[in-house]
Design a protein around this motif. Structure first.
Motif, PDB file in Angstrom:
ATOM      1  N   UNK A 120      43.250 -63.019  -5.158  1.00 22.01           N
ATOM      2  CA  UNK A 120      43.622 -61.776  -4.498  1.00 22.01           C
ATOM      3  C   UNK A 120      43.673 -61.924  -2.986  1.00 22.01           C
ATOM      4  N   UNK A 121      43.062 -62.966  -2.445  1.00 23.61           N
ATOM      5  CA  UNK A 121      43.084 -63.206  -1.007  1.00 23.61           C
ATOM      6  C   UNK A 121      44.281 -64.055  -0.564  1.00 23.61           C
ATOM      7  N   UNK A 122      45.199 -64.320  -1.471  1.00 22.89           N
ATOM      8  CA  UNK A 122      46.373 -65.121  -1.139  1.00 22.89           C
ATOM      9  C   UNK A 122      47.243 -64.394  -0.118  1.00 22.89           C
ATOM     10  N   UNK A 123      47.990 -65.172   0.624  1.00 18.28           N
ATOM     11  CA  UNK A 123      48.895 -64.626   1.633  1.00 18.28           C
ATOM     12  C   UNK A 123      50.307 -65.124   1.366  1.00 18.28           C
ATOM     13  N   UNK A 124      51.279 -64.373   1.856  1.00 15.35           N
ATOM     14  CA  UNK A 124      52.681 -64.721   1.686  1.00 15.35           C
ATOM     15  C   UNK A 124      53.310 -64.888   3.058  1.00 15.35           C
ATOM     16  N   UNK A 125      54.156 -65.903   3.209  1.00 20.85           N
ATOM     17  CA  UNK A 125      54.764 -66.236   4.495  1.00 20.85           C
ATOM     18  C   UNK A 125      56.249 -66.515   4.284  1.00 20.85           C
ATOM     19  N   UNK A 126      57.044 -66.137   5.253  1.00 18.41           N
ATOM     20  CA  UNK A 126      58.477 -66.425   5.233  1.00 18.41           C
ATOM     21  C   UNK A 126      58.703 -67.727   5.978  1.00 18.41           C
ATOM     22  N   UNK A 127      59.368 -68.679   5.344  1.00 14.29           N
ATOM     23  CA  UNK A 127      59.558 -70.004   5.947  1.00 14.29           C
ATOM     24  C   UNK A 127      60.704 -70.041   6.941  1.00 14.29           C
ATOM     25  N   UNK A 128      61.616 -69.107   6.850  1.00 14.74           N
ATOM     26  CA  UNK A 128      62.773 -69.115   7.751  1.00 14.74           C
ATOM     27  C   UNK A 128      63.911 -69.978   7.259  1.00 14.74           C
ATOM     28  N   UNK A 144      61.848 -57.161   2.010  1.00 19.43           N
ATOM     29  CA  UNK A 144      60.556 -56.486   1.920  1.00 19.43           C
ATOM     30  C   UNK A 144      59.425 -57.422   2.342  1.00 19.43           C
ATOM     31  N   UNK A 145      59.500 -58.676   1.911  1.00 14.87           N
ATOM     32  CA  UNK A 145      58.469 -59.638   2.301  1.00 14.87           C
ATOM     33  C   UNK A 145      58.496 -59.864   3.807  1.00 14.87           C
ATOM     34  N   UNK A 146      59.701 -60.011   4.379  1.00 18.10           N
ATOM     35  CA  UNK A 146      59.826 -60.229   5.819  1.00 18.10           C
ATOM     36  C   UNK A 146      59.318 -59.029   6.601  1.00 18.10           C
ATOM     37  N   UNK A 147      59.582 -57.829   6.091  1.00 11.44           N
ATOM     38  CA  UNK A 147      59.132 -56.602   6.759  1.00 11.44           C
ATOM     39  C   UNK A 147      57.624 -56.552   6.873  1.00 11.44           C
ATOM     40  N   UNK A 148      56.928 -56.979   5.826  1.00 11.02           N
ATOM     41  CA  UNK A 148      55.470 -56.913   5.817  1.00 11.02           C
ATOM     42  C   UNK A 148      54.828 -58.155   6.431  1.00 11.02           C
ATOM     43  N   UNK A 149      55.389 -59.322   6.146  1.00 11.43           N
ATOM     44  CA  UNK A 149      54.741 -60.556   6.576  1.00 11.43           C
ATOM     45  C   UNK A 149      55.018 -60.878   8.032  1.00 11.43           C
ATOM     46  N   UNK A 150      56.221 -60.581   8.527  1.00 10.76           N
ATOM     47  CA  UNK A 150      56.560 -60.944   9.895  1.00 10.76           C
ATOM     48  C   UNK A 150      56.486 -62.448  10.098  1.00 10.76           C
ATOM     49  N   UNK A 156      49.085 -60.718  -0.044  1.00  7.64           N
ATOM     50  CA  UNK A 156      50.042 -60.351  -1.085  1.00  7.64           C
ATOM     51  C   UNK A 156      49.897 -58.877  -1.472  1.00  7.64           C
ATOM     52  N   UNK A 157      48.693 -58.309  -1.271  1.00  9.90           N
ATOM     53  CA  UNK A 157      48.519 -56.894  -1.576  1.00  9.90           C
ATOM     54  C   UNK A 157      49.254 -55.978  -0.623  1.00  9.90           C
ATOM     55  N   UNK A 158      49.636 -56.499   0.548  1.00  8.40           N
ATOM     56  CA  UNK A 158      50.343 -55.675   1.532  1.00  8.40           C
ATOM     57  C   UNK A 158      51.807 -55.484   1.181  1.00  8.40           C
ATOM     58  N   UNK A 159      52.306 -56.186   0.169  1.00  7.99           N
ATOM     59  CA  UNK A 159      53.702 -56.024  -0.232  1.00  7.99           C
ATOM     60  C   UNK A 159      53.926 -54.670  -0.878  1.00  7.99           C
ATOM     61  N   UNK A 160      52.910 -54.115  -1.518  1.00 10.27           N
ATOM     62  CA  UNK A 160      53.046 -52.817  -2.183  1.00 10.27           C
ATOM     63  C   UNK A 160      53.387 -51.735  -1.161  1.00 10.27           C
ATOM     64  N   UNK A 161      54.084 -50.712  -1.628  1.00  9.55           N
ATOM     65  CA  UNK A 161      54.474 -49.599  -0.776  1.00  9.55           C
ATOM     66  C   UNK A 161      53.316 -48.610  -0.647  1.00  9.55           C
ATOM     67  N   UNK A 162      53.385 -47.810   0.406  1.00  8.75           N
ATOM     68  CA  UNK A 162      52.336 -46.813   0.634  1.00  8.75           C
ATOM     69  C   UNK A 162      52.761 -45.410   0.245  1.00  8.75           C
ATOM     70  N   UNK A 163      54.008 -45.239  -0.173  1.00 13.49           N
ATOM     71  CA  UNK A 163      54.516 -43.924  -0.566  1.00 13.49           C
ATOM     72  C   UNK A 163      55.237 -44.053  -1.899  1.00 13.49           C
TER      73      UNK A 163
END
Length: 535
Positions: A120-128, A144-150, A156-163
């Motif tokens: 659950x502590x995994x992270x996601x990154x955009x390689x470009x 969506x991944x780029x929007x959250x990961x920057x 990975x839990x931050x990918x979920x939407x808040x609304x």
């Protein structure tokens, strides 16, 4: 003999049928115009349901025959998102977004890292890395991944939407794009042909029109006729829209059978199901297809593109990603109330406390009838006197609080029922013999007196200057009552726990992720004013 008997039976049957037909025809001709419209509407309704049922039977998906277990994807394999549609029998695209993320990771566009033992502590990154062959739904997931990961990555839990609204709209668009891809590859088609669905949609209003005409010719009001006419169309359109969807083609069934064989091969590996998302670096695209086929349980559970957990939200406000736990004070006294409402609630609580005290002090044993012929049905039964007094006090308090609704009197009637069976509740009979408040009344008086004091204190505290809170909007949750204040969860950046504020119903919408400055009242947690700020 038998021929003459058969001829006689045929002649008799023919005569009876002709007489019956003539009777029914004359009865039909004798029906009023109103009855003819009604019966025609019912007949058209039955005909619509019969045609609809026949269409459902003829457009069912064929059986998927699983192929032999194999690890081969095929020369031109479908993308995992399309495989998810086939695996879910063309009904949904569950796990398609998670499977697409894992497929992007297998192709080097995204990287999933697991820094510790907890997946659950995994992270996601955009390689470009650039990719020219991305489908629309793959670009949607990558965006969506780029929007959250920057540039720094995100949990990975931050990918979920808040609304919920945004999550529903995003997933609906994703499904349309996946279905379009499946149709382009000849794997899927619309369940009903456009002409059939159009005819059924138009015909669904036919029974209502005839029933409405029947009501009009029968002398009913126009409003009533329209109501009768619209009523049957609503369920018909509902079942029609629920049935519209996708169904398999012959080629789609063949490919679904092949992927069922891949599913069988993956399930034969016992250690495959609990694999974390970061294991895509070892299993490559097999992990993505396992997610699409429902085999990779842990990875799909952690990679959610839905509305997420409303009590645990990932936030990067303050510069560091961390999970923020939200508490929603649903039972907090005075939550979101104005000073006038607090005084009103204090008055309602005071009505109960004072009313019970007066009722207990003034009642006398002589009020009740405990023996004689009238003891079983008189309004002066001890139990009925007590319950009527308590219910009357409660109704006064509800009226003082401004919460008198259409069900209040019905519930009050039910509350008096114990008093009608006083013989089974001896303590009600002995209650009238006691001088002063009963133990239950004493406890209620103390509780409502404390509630009165609490509301009065909150009303006094509301006169203080508001506090200022600045932070990022985590979630905005509605309430069951439209006029009730909404829950507004804000991350101030200095704690991992927060309590939702009460945003008045008339306040403007606040998008999750926006930075706001709030003027709040800590006592009632009411938001007095909102100011949008730049991050």
């Amino acid at each position: 003999m038998s021929q003459s008997l058969s001829a006689g039976l045929s002649a008799g049957l023919g005569t009876s049928m002709s007489q019956s037909l003539g009777t029914n025809l004359s009865a039909g001709l004798n029906m009023s115009l109103e009855d003819q419209f009604y019966w025609a509407g019912v007949g058209l309704l039955v005909l619509w349901l019969a045609v609809f049922g026949l269409a459902l039977a003829l457009t069912r998906n064929g059986a998927v025959h699983p192929g032999p277990a194999t690890q081969e994807f095929g020369p031109e394999p479908e993308r995992p998102a399309v495989v998810a549609l086939l695996a879910n029998r063309w009904r949904s695209v569950d796990h398609a977004a998670a499977a697409t993320l894992l497929d992007l990771a297998a192709r080097g566009l995204v990287e999933v890292r697991q820094p510790a033992d907890d997946p659950a502590q995994s992270t996601v990154h955009v390689t470009g890395k650039e990719a020219a062959d991305l489908t629309p739904y793959e670009r949607r997931v990558l965006a969506r991944i780029t929007e959250q990961a920057g540039e720094a990555g995100a949990p990975i839990g931050a990918i979920a939407f808040r609304a919920q609204e945004r999550a529903s709209a995003w997933n609906a668009a994703l499904r349309k794009e996946i279905v379009a891809e499946a149709r382009l590859r000849g794997l899927s088609r619309s369940r009903f042909a456009p002409m059939l669905s159009g005819v059924l949609a138009v015909a669904a209003f036919g029974p209502g029109v005839l029933l409405g005409l029947g009501g009009t010719t029968g002398g009913h009001s126009i409003r009533g006729a329209i109501g009768v006419g619209v009523l049957p169309s609503i369920p018909l359109m509902y079942v029609l829209t629920r049935a519209l969807g996708e169904r398999a083609t012959r080629f789609g069934l063949e490919r679904a059978g092949h992927w069922a064989g891949v599913q069988g091969w993956l399930r034969a590996h016992e250690d495959f199901a609990p694999l974390p998302p970061a294991s895509v670096a070892v299993w490559d695209r097999y992990l993505a297809y396992g997610a699409a086929l429902g085999v990779t349980t842990q990875a799909t559970r952690l990679l959610g593109f839905d509305a997420g957990d409303k009590r645990r939200v990932w936030s990067s406000y303050g510069g560091v990603w961390r999970p923020v736990r939200i508490r929603y004070p649903r039972l907090r006294p005075g939550f979101g109330a104005t000073p006038a409402q607090l005084l009103q609630l204090a008055g309602a609580a005071a009505v109960v406390a004072v009313g019970l005290a007066l009722f207990a002090a003034l009642r006398q044993p002589e009020w009740a009838v405990t023996s004689g012929p009238d003891a079983s049905h008189s309004l002066r039964r001890p139990g009925l006197l007590l319950t009527l007094g308590w219910v009357a006090i409660g109704l006064l308090a509800i009226a003082a609080a401004g919460r008198f609704g259409r069900w209040t009197l019905f519930l009050a009637f039910l509350a008096t029922m114990p008093g009608n069976y006083a013989s089974g509740h001896g303590w009600l009979i002995h209650g009238m013999d006691s001088s002063g408040p009963l133990p239950g009344e004493t406890a209620a008086i103390a509780v409502f007196a404390a509630v009165t004091a609490c509301y009065l204190v909150l009303a006094v505290l509301e006169r203080r200057a508001p506090h200022t809170v600045t932070g990022e909007v985590l979630r905005l949750e509605p309430r069951k009552r439209e006029k009730a204040p909404r829950f507004l969860a804000v991350d101030t950046g200095d704690t991992d726990r927060t309590i939702a504020w009460a945003l008045p119903a008339g306040a403007p919408e606040l998008a999750p992720g926006s930075v706001v400055r709030l003027a709040v009242s800590p006592g009632t947690r009411t938001v007095r004013s909102v100011e949008l700020r730049t991050a």
